[in-house]
Every structure is written in structure tokens, then in C-alpha cells.
Design an enzyme around this catalytic site. Structure first.
Site, PDB file in Angstrom:
ATOM      1  N   LYS A  56      11.711 -46.542 -26.107  1.00  0.00           N
ATOM      2  CA  LYS A  56      12.932 -46.761 -25.317  1.00  0.00           C
ATOM      3  C   LYS A  56      13.302 -48.246 -25.329  1.00  0.00           C
ATOM      4  O   LYS A  56      12.590 -49.076 -24.787  1.00  0.00           O
ATOM      5  CB  LYS A  56      12.732 -46.334 -23.864  1.00  0.00           C
ATOM      6  CG  LYS A  56      14.071 -46.343 -23.110  1.00  0.00           C
ATOM      7  CD  LYS A  56      13.929 -46.299 -21.618  1.00  0.00           C
ATOM      8  CE  LYS A  56      13.760 -47.665 -21.004  1.00  0.00           C
ATOM      9  NZ  LYS A  56      14.910 -48.570 -21.189  1.00  0.00           N
ATOM     10  N   CYS A  73       9.190 -64.747 -22.880  1.00  0.00           N
ATOM     11  CA  CYS A  73       8.085 -64.623 -21.926  1.00  0.00           C
ATOM     12  C   CYS A  73       7.114 -65.791 -22.059  1.00  0.00           C
ATOM     13  O   CYS A  73       6.484 -66.191 -21.095  1.00  0.00           O
ATOM     14  CB  CYS A  73       7.377 -63.296 -22.116  1.00  0.00           C
ATOM     15  SG  CYS A  73       7.018 -62.921 -23.822  1.00  0.00           S
ATOM     16  N   GLU A 131       2.538 -56.281 -21.620  1.00  0.00           N
ATOM     17  CA  GLU A 131       2.855 -57.671 -21.962  1.00  0.00           C
ATOM     18  C   GLU A 131       3.944 -58.096 -20.993  1.00  0.00           C
ATOM     19  O   GLU A 131       5.072 -57.626 -21.088  1.00  0.00           O
ATOM     20  CB  GLU A 131       3.296 -57.750 -23.423  1.00  0.00           C
ATOM     21  CG  GLU A 131       3.103 -59.135 -24.008  1.00  0.00           C
ATOM     22  CD  GLU A 131       4.358 -59.974 -23.912  1.00  0.00           C
ATOM     23  OE1 GLU A 131       4.548 -60.625 -22.852  1.00  0.00           O
ATOM     24  OE2 GLU A 131       5.140 -59.958 -24.866  1.00  0.00           O
ATOM     25  N   GLY A 182       5.646 -53.703 -14.731  1.00  0.00           N
ATOM     26  CA  GLY A 182       4.303 -53.534 -15.303  1.00  0.00           C
ATOM     27  C   GLY A 182       3.319 -53.011 -14.268  1.00  0.00           C
ATOM     28  O   GLY A 182       2.532 -52.101 -14.545  1.00  0.00           O
ATOM     29  N   GLU A 191       8.956 -67.013 -12.753  1.00  0.00           N
ATOM     30  CA  GLU A 191       9.564 -66.949 -14.079  1.00  0.00           C
ATOM     31  C   GLU A 191      11.088 -66.908 -13.911  1.00  0.00           C
ATOM     32  O   GLU A 191      11.622 -66.022 -13.245  1.00  0.00           O
ATOM     33  CB  GLU A 191       9.088 -65.687 -14.800  1.00  0.00           C
ATOM     34  CG  GLU A 191       9.642 -65.566 -16.203  1.00  0.00           C
ATOM     35  CD  GLU A 191       9.097 -64.363 -16.958  1.00  0.00           C
ATOM     36  OE1 GLU A 191       9.194 -63.236 -16.441  1.00  0.00           O
ATOM     37  OE2 GLU A 191       8.587 -64.552 -18.074  1.00  0.00           O
ATOM     38  N   GLY A 238       7.801 -56.335 -20.511  1.00  0.00           N
ATOM     39  CA  GLY A 238       8.884 -56.530 -19.554  1.00  0.00           C
ATOM     40  C   GLY A 238       8.393 -57.281 -18.330  1.00  0.00           C
ATOM     41  O   GLY A 238       7.457 -58.077 -18.424  1.00  0.00           O
ATOM     42  N   SER A 239       8.998 -56.999 -17.195  1.00  0.00           N
ATOM     43  CA  SER A 239       8.688 -57.761 -15.984  1.00  0.00           C
ATOM     44  C   SER A 239       7.334 -57.363 -15.404  1.00  0.00           C
ATOM     45  O   SER A 239       6.885 -56.220 -15.550  1.00  0.00           O
ATOM     46  CB  SER A 239       9.776 -57.543 -14.943  1.00  0.00           C
ATOM     47  OG  SER A 239       9.824 -56.184 -14.565  1.00  0.00           O
ATOM     48  N   THR A 240       6.711 -58.305 -14.720  1.00  0.00           N
ATOM     49  CA  THR A 240       5.422 -58.049 -14.071  1.00  0.00           C
ATOM     50  C   THR A 240       5.572 -56.958 -13.012  1.00  0.00           C
ATOM     51  O   THR A 240       4.715 -56.088 -12.867  1.00  0.00           O
ATOM     52  CB  THR A 240       4.885 -59.357 -13.473  1.00  0.00           C
ATOM     53  OG1 THR A 240       4.623 -60.253 -14.564  1.00  0.00           O
ATOM     54  CG2 THR A 240       3.600 -59.139 -12.703  1.00  0.00           C
ATOM     55  N   GLU A 241       6.706 -56.975 -12.321  1.00  0.00           N
ATOM     56  CA  GLU A 241       6.964 -55.980 -11.278  1.00  0.00           C
ATOM     57  C   GLU A 241       6.911 -54.554 -11.841  1.00  0.00           C
ATOM     58  O   GLU A 241       6.207 -53.687 -11.322  1.00  0.00           O
ATOM     59  CB  GLU A 241       8.363 -56.296 -10.726  1.00  0.00           C
ATOM     60  CG  GLU A 241       8.835 -55.426  -9.619  1.00  0.00           C
ATOM     61  CD  GLU A 241      10.366 -55.501  -9.495  1.00  0.00           C
ATOM     62  OE1 GLU A 241      11.006 -56.314 -10.202  1.00  0.00           O
ATOM     63  OE2 GLU A 241      10.907 -54.719  -8.696  1.00  0.00           O
TER      64      GLU A 241
HETATM   65  P1  NAI Z   1      12.377 -54.835 -16.642  1.00  0.00           P
HETATM   66  O1  NAI Z   1      10.898 -54.972 -16.635  1.00  0.00           O
HETATM   67  O2  NAI Z   1      13.007 -54.048 -15.530  1.00  0.00           O
HETATM   68  O3  NAI Z   1      12.847 -54.135 -18.012  1.00  0.00           O
HETATM   69  C1  NAI Z   1      12.079 -54.061 -19.201  1.00  0.00           C
HETATM   70  C2  NAI Z   1      12.101 -52.640 -19.738  1.00  0.00           C
HETATM   71  O4  NAI Z   1      11.482 -51.762 -18.808  1.00  0.00           O
HETATM   72  C3  NAI Z   1      13.497 -52.066 -19.961  1.00  0.00           C
HETATM   73  O5  NAI Z   1      13.467 -51.259 -21.103  1.00  0.00           O
HETATM   74  C4  NAI Z   1      13.723 -51.238 -18.724  1.00  0.00           C
HETATM   75  O6  NAI Z   1      14.643 -50.195 -18.891  1.00  0.00           O
HETATM   76  C5  NAI Z   1      12.344 -50.679 -18.485  1.00  0.00           C
HETATM   77  N1  NAI Z   1      12.066 -50.269 -17.104  1.00  0.00           N
HETATM   78  C6  NAI Z   1      12.625 -50.723 -15.956  1.00  0.00           C
HETATM   79  N2  NAI Z   1      12.087 -50.106 -14.891  1.00  0.00           N
HETATM   80  C7  NAI Z   1      11.161 -49.231 -15.371  1.00  0.00           C
HETATM   81  C8  NAI Z   1      10.256 -48.306 -14.759  1.00  0.00           C
HETATM   82  N3  NAI Z   1      10.187 -48.155 -13.443  1.00  0.00           N
HETATM   83  N4  NAI Z   1       9.433 -47.594 -15.557  1.00  0.00           N
HETATM   84  C9  NAI Z   1       9.466 -47.749 -16.893  1.00  0.00           C
HETATM   85  N5  NAI Z   1      10.306 -48.594 -17.526  1.00  0.00           N
HETATM   86  C10 NAI Z   1      11.138 -49.337 -16.774  1.00  0.00           C
HETATM   87  O7  NAI Z   1      12.999 -56.271 -16.719  1.00  0.00           O
HETATM   88  P2  NAI Z   1      14.477 -56.729 -16.286  1.00  0.00           P
HETATM   89  O8  NAI Z   1      14.809 -56.100 -14.959  1.00  0.00           O
HETATM   90  O9  NAI Z   1      15.372 -56.489 -17.406  1.00  0.00           O
HETATM   91  O10 NAI Z   1      14.282 -58.292 -16.094  1.00  0.00           O
HETATM   92  C11 NAI Z   1      13.782 -58.819 -14.870  1.00  0.00           C
HETATM   93  C12 NAI Z   1      12.893 -59.995 -15.121  1.00  0.00           C
HETATM   94  O11 NAI Z   1      11.743 -59.584 -15.806  1.00  0.00           O
HETATM   95  C13 NAI Z   1      13.480 -61.076 -15.992  1.00  0.00           C
HETATM   96  O12 NAI Z   1      14.276 -61.947 -15.267  1.00  0.00           O
HETATM   97  C14 NAI Z   1      12.248 -61.734 -16.533  1.00  0.00           C
HETATM   98  O13 NAI Z   1      11.750 -62.662 -15.605  1.00  0.00           O
HETATM   99  C15 NAI Z   1      11.274 -60.595 -16.667  1.00  0.00           C
HETATM  100  N6  NAI Z   1      11.210 -60.083 -18.054  1.00  0.00           N
HETATM  101  C16 NAI Z   1      10.156 -60.445 -18.830  1.00  0.00           C
HETATM  102  C17 NAI Z   1      10.099 -60.035 -20.148  1.00  0.00           C
HETATM  103  C18 NAI Z   1       8.979 -60.430 -21.040  1.00  0.00           C
HETATM  104  O14 NAI Z   1       9.132 -60.406 -22.248  1.00  0.00           O
HETATM  105  N7  NAI Z   1       7.825 -60.750 -20.514  1.00  0.00           N
HETATM  106  C19 NAI Z   1      11.165 -59.239 -20.747  1.00  0.00           C
HETATM  107  C20 NAI Z   1      12.209 -58.869 -19.833  1.00  0.00           C
HETATM  108  C21 NAI Z   1      12.211 -59.306 -18.558  1.00  0.00           C
HETATM  109 MG    MG Z   2      14.291 -54.405 -13.924  1.00  0.00          MG
END
Ligand code: NAI
Ligand code: MG
Length: 502
Positions: A205, A313, A279, A262, A410, A257-260
Site C-alpha cells: 500500500k 527520516c 522503519e 509504527g 521530528e 512511516g511515523s513512530t505513532e
Molecule cells: P503515517 O505514518 O501516518 O503514514 C505512513 C503510511 O502509513 C501511509 O501509507 C499511511 O497511509 C499508512 N498508515 C497511516 N495510518 C495507518 C494505520 N493505522 N495502520 C496502517 N497504516 C497506516 O505518516 P504521515 O501521517 O503521513 O506523516 C506524519 C509524520 O510522520 C511526518 O510529519 C513525519 O514526521 C513522520 N513520517 C516519517 C516517515 C519516515 O520515513 N520515517 C515517513 C512519513 C512520515
Molecule cells: Mg498519519
């Protein structure tokens, strides 16, 4: 030859660093053509080797963040769609892919890598349009690295027993993979290449704001004649991701994606027997010692934080400067920042493109305001931003205390927080004072210092006299709240394999 020292020409006094950059250095626009890639009005879900209508009957609009122009209508996969994609991956796994000779699997991966190279311009333009990153970066970084990952793991597909001697590696089944929006195609490659090389099938996804290169990648799979169902791509937001995580027939979840999120995934997976790699975020320290080559370090600082608008990240978002060179570094840095070109991602001159989404822009603006409120000193170079779209001027904060939010959280934007240190011990202590541990940078002329710093910094990757360098052979991943598991290299195969030990 005799040299007359007295007659040596007088070196002209250096220009004050505060001098404005000459206006004569204006570039003419050099936009990349958009016509090379065709975007459909709407897309279905890629399940079982073809696009199908979403059973959910729901769609949302994906846009170009540089113009806010709508690009296409994207399917929002629901529970039944996720189940269908997982079934398709399971069927492909049991009926074909797990039985295929490893050298045959490798051929498909090589084909995918070569097609990505051939179609790289098309992908680069699409990546920049849907995500806002400068074409220079999508063309020179994202695309070559994505192809390199497929080439690299193609090489391992038929050598797994040499990679893990006496451990009898076997695939684990269906992998559910969820990726973010900062490196859409590259993260897809990081996830799909090792999974397929190890003999698994995939449901992936992409992030909701950047689905288009993943959808174009389906056409690459068709061209490569990958057996149907080996890779399924389902679009949608976090709800679709959560459905994939809780799907009973998935053997492994890989998330970036985000730590939250994760943490939420880790809770959802606990006790199910599913394998998991995470990650997550970072707040890397980029540490400059007084013996470092300063101009080179400034380039590394700029690359560390303003590359990809800071949506990285492992971005070097906390700069630690040794006190004795503080003034020199800050004035060189500000001068360099005044030369950064912010604007149209498709212009080949652009250094800093558009912020990926309105939500991310609001998050950055909020954290920057907190820095001002807490008492840090802000610097932003003069910069003319386009009227439409999501933009943020490259920003540096000085006078930052370790407790400030801009030093702890972050930001994921083009915002640097500068702190100082006197001794290596102090640098290590401050650098490690973070819940994260993904990456770090060290700038010094002393090899021994590089080695000792690399050992003491709690970070998965430590760069020395460079920053943001990637190679598919080199494992990448974090400590602490930056997650666990490694991607890239041999380490990146392990999460996709089961072993008959003994
Ligand atoms: P996010 O963690 O919500 O999104 C990343 C992926 O996870 C997307 O594909 C999203 O659709 C999916 N996702 C969201 N909620 C989910 C859930 N409950 N279960 C499974 N998958 C889910 O990140 P977001 O909201 O786009 O960005 C928020 C913050 O997170 C950013 O400001 C940044 O600080 C951090 N982030 C870090 C990344 C990294 O590479 N370490 C990448 C993206 C965001
Ligand atoms: Mg999010």
C-alpha cells in the site's frame, strides 16, 4: 627559482559573508516536459495482475502539491478489497512463486530493474509531479537507487544458501507492506525487491498522497510478465493500511512511516505470530568538529536537511557545531542558503521543491512557530514562493536549547536546529539525547575520531564527511523509537526468510 616574498601579490580581503548573492546569477527556467508520462483519469486496484474496480466503490483525488491541481482519482480500498488482494497473493505464493526455481525469480527482478532504468524519465517526472520533489533528485537519486535495489536483490535470489550458510532459508509467505510519501518509488523498491528475491508474494500500500508511481509500476510488472498475484498494489489511506495489518492471512508486515503509526501497528501485530519490521522517524545529529573542511561540511549540512524538502527520516535535522567554528559555519551556511532555489519541482534548476501536503505544511509551520515562541532565533533567506501550492522557505534556528520541541521532535521539513558543543564527549551526550536513533553525521579530519564517534553514537547509520548516501548493499534501519529490522544488504533479506536451524 628565487621567490621574492615581499613582491607576492596581496591577497584581496575576503568579501563579508553577509554580502548579497549577485542578482546577475538568475537562471532561466528549464522545465522538464510533463508529456512524457500519461496519467489516467482514474485508477483501480492492482490485484491478480490486473486493475480491478474497488469493491468499496470509493475514490479520492490525488493532486500535484506544487500547483494543487488534481491529477487523478484513486481507489480507496476497503476491507473486502484488502482481503481480495491478500487472497490473490496467497494463491500466487502457493501455486507458483514459492515453487519457482530461484534463478527464475532472479530473472523477473532483473527485468523489472532494467525496465525501471529504461522508463526512468517517465517515473522521475511522475514522482516529482505527485510528490513535489525536485526533478534533479527524482532523476538522479530516487530512480537510479530504485533500479539498483532490484538489481542488487536479483543477484541474491539464487544464492540464498550462500548468504545464510547451514541455515536453510525459506520464504515466509505473504508480505503486507506499507510505505510513506517521501520516497514513494524508492520505498516500494526497498520493500518489494527483497521480498520477491526471498520467494514471498506481496500486497503493498503506497501512501495516500503519492500513489501514482506505484500505479505506474504495475505497468512495469505487466511488461516484465511477472506472474499475476505475485505483487498486488492497493491504494487508500491509513484505514486501508490498518486492514492490511489486521488481515489474518498475512505472514509479515513491513512498515515505513511515523513512530505513532509504527507503535499502533506493533500493538496490532502483537501475539499474532506475524513478523514485523518498522522503519520510523528520526532526529539525526550532524556533528561538525573544528578540524573539518568547513566548506565541504556546509554542503553536507545543506544536503543533510534541505534534500527532499527535509522529508527524510534520516535528515540531519540537528546540527552540532564545535564552539570555536560556530561563527564561521553559521555565516557560511546562511550564505549558502541564499543560493538555494525554491520552486517548480519540474525545473531542473530547483534545489527545494514543494511540501508534500497541506497537512505536512501545517505540521512544519506549527513546529517552527513553537521554536520562535520558545526563544530560538530564526533565519530564512529572501525567497519568492509560487502563489499556489505548498511551500516552506529553508529555515535555520540558532540559539536552540536541547529541550525545545524543534530540538526534540521530528519536523520532517526544511528546518534545521543548530546547537553547539565543546568536547567529543559533550557531542556524543547531546547527539544521543533523543528518543530516536536512525542516523548521524560526523565531520572531522581525524580517522580515529570518526571511528570512536561511530561507535558511541546510538544510530543505525553514521556517515563520515558525507551525508544521505545510500547503497543497496548497505543495511539501513534504526535504534530506539526509530524502529527495528534492517533494509538493504544481506540484513534486508533476513526479515523475509524463515530458517530451519541446525
Ligand atoms: P503515517 O505514518 O501516518 O503514514 C505512513 C503510511 O502509513 C501511509 O501509507 C499511511 O497511509 C499508512 N498508515 C497511516 N495510518 C495507518 C494505520 N493505522 N495502520 C496502517 N497504516 C497506516 O505518516 P504521515 O501521517 O503521513 O506523516 C506524519 C509524520 O510522520 C511526518 O510529519 C513525519 O514526521 C513522520 N513520517 C516519517 C516517515 C519516515 O520515513 N520515517 C515517513 C512519513 C512520515
Ligand atoms: Mg498519519
Amino acid at each position: 627559482m628565487k621567490t621574492d616574498l615581499k613582491a607576492a601579490p596581496k591577497v584581496p580581503a575576503r568579501k563579508k559573508d553577509a554580502a548579497a548573492i549577485p542578482a546577475a546569477w538568475d537562471y532561466a527556467a528549464a522545465p522538464e516536459s510533463k508529456d512524457i508520462v500519461k496519467i489516467a483519469d482514474h485508477y483501480g486496484l492492482f490485484i491478480g495482475g490486473k486493475f480491478v474496480e474497488p469493491l468499496s466503490k470509493q475514490r479520492y483525488t490525488t493532486i500535484d502539491p506544487a500547483t494543487e491541481e488534481p491529477l487523478s482519482e484513486i481507489a480507496q480500498a476497503g476491507k473486502a478489497d484488502v482481503a481480495k488482494a491478500v487472497r490473490s497473493a496467497r494463491d500466487a505464493y502457493t501455486s507458483r512463486w514459492s515453487k519457482l526455481r530461484p534463478s527464475e525469480r532472479a530473472k523477473y527482478l532483473y527485468r523489472i530493474a532494467r525496465i525501471l532504468q529504461e522508463r526512468s524519465r517517465e517515473f522521475a517526472v511522475l514522482e516529482s509531479r505527485n510528490g513535489g520533489k525536485p526533478i534533479r533528485e527524482s532523476r538522479d537519486v530516487d530512480l537510479p537507487l530504485a533500479a539498483a535495489h532490484f538489481f542488487y536483490y536479483a543477484g541474491w535470489a539464487d544464492k540464498l544458501e550462500y548468504a545464510f550458510p547451514n541455515r536453510t532459508p525459506k520464504p515466509i509467505g505473504v508480505a503486507g507492506q506499507i510505505i510513506p510519501w517521501n520516497f514513494p518509488l524508492l520505498m516500494l523498491a526497498w520493500k518489494i525487491a527483497p521480498a520477491l528475491a526471498a520467494g514471498n508474494t506481496v500486497v503493498l500500500k503506497p501512501a495516500e498522497t503519492t500513489p501514482l508511481t506505484a500505479l505506474l509500476f504495475c505497468d512495469v510488472l505487466r511488461q516484465a510478465e511477472l506472474p499475476p498475484g505475485v505483487v498486488n498494489i492497493i491504494t487508500g489511506d491509513g484505514r486501508t493500511g490498518a486492514e492490511l495489518v489486521s488481515s489474518p492471512d498475512v505472514n509479515k508486515i513491513a512498515f515505513t512511516g511515523s513512530t505513532e503509526v509504527g507503535k499502533a501497528i506493533q500493538r496490532a501485530v502483537a501475539g499474532t505470530g506475524k513478523r514485523l519490521t518498522l522503519e520510523l522517524g528520526g532526529k539525526a545529529a550532524n556533528i561538525v568538529f573544528d578540524d573539518a573542511p568547513l566548506d565541504q561540511a556546509v554542503e553536507g549540512i545543506v544536503n543533510g536537511i534541505y534534500f527532499n524538502q527535509g522529508h527524510v527520516c534520516c535528515a540531519g535535522s540537528r546540527l552540532f557545531v564545535q564552539e570555536s567554528i560556530y561563527d564561521a559555519i553559521i555565516s557560511k551556511l546562511k550564505r549558502r542558503m541564499r543560493t538555494l532555489r525554491v520552486g517548480d519541482p519540474l525545473d531542473k534548476n530547483t534545489d527545494v521543491g514543494a511540501i508534500n501536503s497541506k497537512a505536512q505544511l501545517e505540521k512544519i509551520a506549527g513546529l517552527v512557530q513553537s521554536g520562535i515562541d520558545e526563544g530560538a532565533e530564526i533565519y530564512q533567506p529572501p525567497c519568492k514562493l509560487p502563489e499556489r501550492g505548498y511551500w516552506f522557505v529553508p529555515t535555520v534556528f540558532t540559539n536552540v536549547a536541547q529541550s525545545y520541541r524543534i530540538a526534540q521532535e521530528e519536523i520532517f521539513g526544511p528546518v534545521l536546529s543548530v546547537l553547539t558543543f565543546r568536547t567529543p564527549d559533550e557531542a556524543v551526550e547531546k547527539a544521543n539525547n533523543t528518543p530516536y536513533g536512525l542516523s548521524a553525521g560526523v565531520w572531522t579530519e581525524k580517522g580515529s575520531r570518526i571511528l570512536s564517534m561511530a561507535q558511541r553514537l546510538k544510530a543505525g547509520v553514521v556517515w563520515a564527511n558525507t551525508y544521505n548516501r545510500f547503497d543497496p548493499a548497505s543495511p539501513f534501519g534504526g535504534y530506539k523509537e526509530s524502529g527495528f529490522g534492517r533494509e538493504g544488504g544481506l540484513h534486508g533479506l533476513e526479515p523475509y526468510l524463515a530458517f530451519d536451524e541446525g
